[in-house]
Design a protein around this motif. Structure first.
Motif, mmCIF file in Angstrom:
data_model
loop_
_atom_site.group_PDB
_atom_site.id
_atom_site.type_symbol
_atom_site.label_atom_id
_atom_site.label_comp_id
_atom_site.label_asym_id
_atom_site.label_seq_id
_atom_site.Cartn_x
_atom_site.Cartn_y
_atom_site.Cartn_z
ATOM 1 N N ILE A 147 47.053 35.643 41.344
ATOM 2 C CA ILE A 147 46.580 37.044 41.380
ATOM 3 C C ILE A 147 47.763 37.995 41.219
ATOM 4 N N ASP A 148 48.869 37.682 41.892
ATOM 5 C CA ASP A 148 50.053 38.545 41.809
ATOM 6 C C ASP A 148 50.663 38.525 40.417
ATOM 7 N N LYS A 149 50.543 37.365 39.769
ATOM 8 C CA LYS A 149 51.145 37.211 38.448
ATOM 9 C C LYS A 149 50.379 38.000 37.377
ATOM 10 N N PHE A 150 49.075 38.172 37.568
ATOM 11 C CA PHE A 150 48.250 38.859 36.552
ATOM 12 C C PHE A 150 47.497 40.044 37.152
ATOM 13 N N PRO A 151 48.228 41.089 37.545
ATOM 14 C CA PRO A 151 47.564 42.215 38.228
ATOM 15 C C PRO A 151 46.526 42.911 37.327
ATOM 16 N N ASP A 152 46.814 43.043 36.016
ATOM 17 C CA ASP A 152 45.871 43.740 35.125
ATOM 18 C C ASP A 152 44.532 43.025 35.068
ATOM 19 N N ILE A 153 44.639 41.711 34.908
ATOM 20 C CA ILE A 153 43.409 40.918 34.807
ATOM 21 C C ILE A 153 42.626 40.994 36.114
ATOM 22 N N THR A 154 43.352 40.876 37.212
ATOM 23 C CA THR A 154 42.703 40.953 38.514
ATOM 24 C C THR A 154 41.964 42.293 38.637
ATOM 25 N N GLU A 155 42.624 43.358 38.187
ATOM 26 C CA GLU A 155 42.019 44.697 38.278
ATOM 27 C C GLU A 155 40.726 44.768 37.449
ATOM 28 N N SER A 156 40.765 44.187 36.220
ATOM 29 C CA SER A 156 39.572 44.267 35.367
ATOM 30 C C SER A 156 38.412 43.444 35.935
ATOM 31 N N ILE A 157 38.748 42.427 36.706
ATOM 32 C CA ILE A 157 37.667 41.662 37.349
ATOM 33 C C ILE A 157 37.094 42.487 38.511
ATOM 34 N N LYS A 158 38.010 43.062 39.263
ATOM 35 C CA LYS A 158 37.627 43.819 40.452
ATOM 36 C C LYS A 158 36.737 45.007 40.081
ATOM 37 N N SER A 159 37.115 45.684 38.980
ATOM 38 C CA SER A 159 36.345 46.861 38.581
ATOM 39 C C SER A 159 35.032 46.479 37.893
ATOM 40 N N GLY A 160 34.846 45.187 37.680
ATOM 41 C CA GLY A 160 33.602 44.732 37.038
ATOM 42 C C GLY A 160 33.624 44.879 35.523
ATOM 43 N N LYS A 161 34.784 45.289 34.943
ATOM 44 C CA LYS A 161 34.861 45.476 33.497
ATOM 45 C C LYS A 161 34.811 44.156 32.744
ATOM 46 N N LYS A 162 35.610 43.231 33.249
ATOM 47 C CA LYS A 162 35.653 41.925 32.575
ATOM 48 C C LYS A 162 35.479 40.792 33.587
ATOM 49 N N PRO A 163 34.254 40.653 34.095
ATOM 50 C CA PRO A 163 34.049 39.653 35.156
ATOM 51 C C PRO A 163 34.387 38.226 34.704
ATOM 52 N N LYS A 164 34.265 37.996 33.377
ATOM 53 C CA LYS A 164 34.469 36.622 32.897
ATOM 54 C C LYS A 164 35.938 36.198 32.942
ATOM 55 N N SER A 165 36.832 37.192 33.094
ATOM 56 C CA SER A 165 38.260 36.849 33.149
ATOM 57 C C SER A 165 38.607 35.973 34.348
ATOM 58 N N ILE A 166 37.685 35.855 35.268
ATOM 59 C CA ILE A 166 37.946 34.992 36.426
ATOM 60 C C ILE A 166 38.244 33.562 35.957
ATOM 61 N N GLN A 167 37.631 33.175 34.826
ATOM 62 C CA GLN A 167 37.876 31.825 34.285
ATOM 63 C C GLN A 167 39.361 31.628 33.959
ATOM 64 N N PHE A 168 39.980 32.702 33.480
ATOM 65 C CA PHE A 168 41.393 32.632 33.137
ATOM 66 C C PHE A 168 42.227 32.364 34.388
ATOM 67 N N LEU A 169 41.895 33.085 35.461
ATOM 68 C CA LEU A 169 42.643 32.877 36.710
ATOM 69 C C LEU A 169 42.398 31.464 37.256
ATOM 70 N N ILE A 170 41.140 31.031 37.197
ATOM 71 C CA ILE A 170 40.807 29.674 37.687
ATOM 72 C C ILE A 170 41.647 28.644 36.934
ATOM 73 N N GLY A 171 41.728 28.838 35.618
ATOM 74 C CA GLY A 171 42.498 27.909 34.786
ATOM 75 C C GLY A 171 43.947 27.839 35.232
ATOM 76 N N ASN A 172 44.499 28.996 35.546
ATOM 77 C CA ASN A 172 45.896 29.010 35.984
ATOM 78 C C ASN A 172 46.110 28.325 37.329
ATOM 79 N N VAL A 173 45.153 28.535 38.237
ATOM 80 C CA VAL A 173 45.276 27.864 39.542
ATOM 81 C C VAL A 173 45.127 26.350 39.347
ATOM 82 N N MET A 174 44.162 25.967 38.491
ATOM 83 C CA MET A 174 43.955 24.526 38.206
ATOM 84 C C MET A 174 45.261 23.900 37.723
ATOM 85 N N ARG A 175 45.931 24.646 36.850
ATOM 86 C CA ARG A 175 47.169 24.106 36.297
ATOM 87 C C ARG A 175 48.210 23.935 37.399
#
Ligand code: ADP
Ligand code: MG
Length: 518
Positions: free
Chosen positions: A469-497
């Motif tokens: 979350i700290d590494k990708f603040p922009d993406i986190t923000e777009s998920i939080k604001s509901g603009k790009k809810p699907k970006s959560i997959q990107f974060l999940i992928g990074n944690v998986m890695r």
């Protein structure tokens, strides 16, 4: 005295007594001109090399890719005084093909000579079955599962047994002649002109390839010439042209399309279609020779080959001993207990040995209570996709039924994540002869699933998620604001890695969401 009976017969057929469709048939011109309807008429002639050890009329070996002229008997080279002796194993394979295609097989049949001279045919004639082909009136039905829109029956007019010729390779002005292929056995299969459209021709050829390969009658390969397809094309059952040497199903489909288009254009411009043999250059068909230049083959019964009388009941024995046919196998894959998705089933069918392997893994997983639904996906996408062997033969020893089955079972019972399962799977693919079991590999690479309930694990997952979350603040923000809810997959992928796939994605998603929405 002259007998004149023709006019009387004609006079007895009154046009008004026949149907409109039949009337149109009497005049192709009317069909083409007034109706402006151009329909494709298409039939196929297919040669298939039989997979026998020995040639058709001699005992020399039928081995491909051996040094030139190393598999040639005196008879194959047509030395005077030699005689043909029928090798019955070839007839047996030909019978298998005919029975599987529902043909009527003659109890007794003969062979004929077709005369023409060519350097790679030293006898000056080919032995074939011109007057009495051994099999007639068969059928190959295509179903939607094969890829056609609605079921279509393609009638097989006849199948004949014949000798292949040798091979000529031209280097500058020299023809190099190799007689290894001379006198090997072909079956030539002729369809009625029942092919309704170009795509269906491709589907028919694929289905036939699969059938002959499954029966171990022919390898079915078009590229190597083990199967050779010539297509006949006309408009509205009119004058036809034959296109030769099409070495892939896509070439078959495209050549029919191009030839139909060419004929249609000529007819629209008032030109007549001449009977021709044509070639295919990948874009257009082009004239090889006109049929009027064709030779007279002087067919005659071969005086040296005895008529073949099949033992009564032999055809029934062949029928009873055929393996389960591809149509049945395919149909069964689509329903319970297998219920394989259509696309996966097609891939399994197209890969030689694929279905047997699938069924073995299915049984293994089922016996151990694993999720059988994922089996076809594993085999088609992970295994065959990775090996790039779809439509080809694959070597099931690359990963044993037990190993791939254990991976699927361990994922099903939650011992490992899908990501870890894939790692183990790739380990087997890249380490041929790996002796360790799936369990041992899980242990060795510490791939056991990190359970969120166990000590310290929850904290570890939370901190990995926070890092991302700290590494990708922009993406986190777009998920939080509901603009790009699907970006959560990107974060999940990074944690998986970062946890090397040891935590399952659902848990990660929950933790991420709770952190983001805090
Ligand atoms: P022939 O006896 O002249 O060789 P066949 O009846 O054996 O003719 O047919 C040869 C091939 O041509 C078969 O595959 C058949 O389906 C096909 N064929 C026959 N008539 C037509 C036509 N009018 N248009 C297209 N293909 C045809
Ligand atoms: Mg013919």
């Amino acid at each position: 005295m002259m007998l004149s009976f023709k006019p009387r017969i004609l006079a007895s057929i009154k046009p008004r007594n026949i149907s409109r469709a039949a009337r149109l048939l009497y005049s192709t011109e009317a069909t083409i001109g007034s109706q402006n309807q151009y329909n494709l008429t298409c039939g196929l002639e297919i040669h298939a090399q039989l997979q026998t050890k020995q040639k058709l009329f001699s005992t020399s070996n039928n081995i491909f890719n051996s040094p030139p002229n190393s598999q040639v008997s005196y008879y194959d080279a047509a030395l005077p005084g030699t005689q043909p002796i029928l090798n019955t194993k070839n007839v047996y394979l030909a019978l298998k093909a005919a029975v599987a295609l529902d043909c009527k097989v003659s109890d007794s049949f003969t062979f004929d000579r077709k005369h023409y001279f060519y350097g790679d045919q030293p006898a000056g004639y080919q032995i074939t079955q011109h007057f009495e082909p051994y099999a007639q009136d068969g059928i190959l039905e295509l179903f939607p599962r094969d890829g056609v829109k609605k079921p279509v029956k393609i009638r097989i007019k006849q199948i004949q047994i014949e000798q292949d010729t040798g091979k000529s390779t031209y280097i500058d002005d020299t023809a190099n002649i190799d007689l290894n292929r001379t006198n090997t056995c072909l079956i030539e299969l002729v369809t009625e002109p029942d092919i309704p459209d170009p795509e269906t021709a491709g589907i028919f050829v694929k289905k036939l390839q699969m059938l002959l390969k499954h029966l171990q009658v022919c390898s079915g390969e078009l590229e190597s010439g083990a199967m050779r397809v010539d297509v006949n094309v006309s408009v509205n059952y009119g004058q036809r042209c034959e296109i030769k040497n099409l070495s892939s199903t896509s070439a078959i489909v495209h050549a029919i399309k191009a030839e139909f288009k060419r004929q249609k254009k000529d007819l629209q411009n008032g030109k007549k279609i001449e009977s021709e043999t044509r070639g295919w250059d990948g874009k257009n068909t082009w004239k090889l020779r006109g049929k009027e230049e064709g030779v007279d083959y002087r067919y005659m019964p071969d005086p040296e080959v005895l008529p073949v009388d099949l033992e009564p009941g032999l055809v029934d024995v062949v029928r009873q001993t055929l393996p389960e046919l591809p149509d049945e196998i395919f149909k069964n894959l689509l329903v319970a207990p297998y219920s394989v998705p259509l696309k996966d089933a097609r891939s399994l069918m197209a890969t030689y040995g694929g279905v047997d392997y699938y069924k073995a893994v299915f049984d293994y997983v089922k016996e151990r209570g694993g999720k059988t639904k994922t089996v076809s996906n594993w085999i088609v996408h992970n295994l065959l996709g990775e090996l790039n062997v779809q439509d080809k033969e694959f070597d099931p020893s690359i990963i044993s039924v037990k190993n791939i089955g254990d991976i699927i079972v361990k994922i099903s019972d939650g011992s490992i994540t899908t990501a870890s399962g894939k790692l183990i799977f790739k380990h087997y693919l890249h380490n041929e002869g790996e002796q360790q079991s799936v369990e041992e590999l899980i242990e060795q690479f510490d791939l056991g699933k990190a359970e969120s309930g166990t000590d310290g694990v929850q904290e570890a997952i939370t901190s990995l998620c926070q890092e991302v979350i700290d590494k990708f603040p922009d993406i986190t923000e777009s998920i939080k604001s509901g603009k790009k809810p699907k970006s959560i997959q990107f974060l999940i992928g990074n944690v998986m890695r970062s946890c090397q796939g040891r935590v399952d994605p659902k848990t990660i998603e929950e933790v991420l969401k709770s952190l983001i929405n805090k």
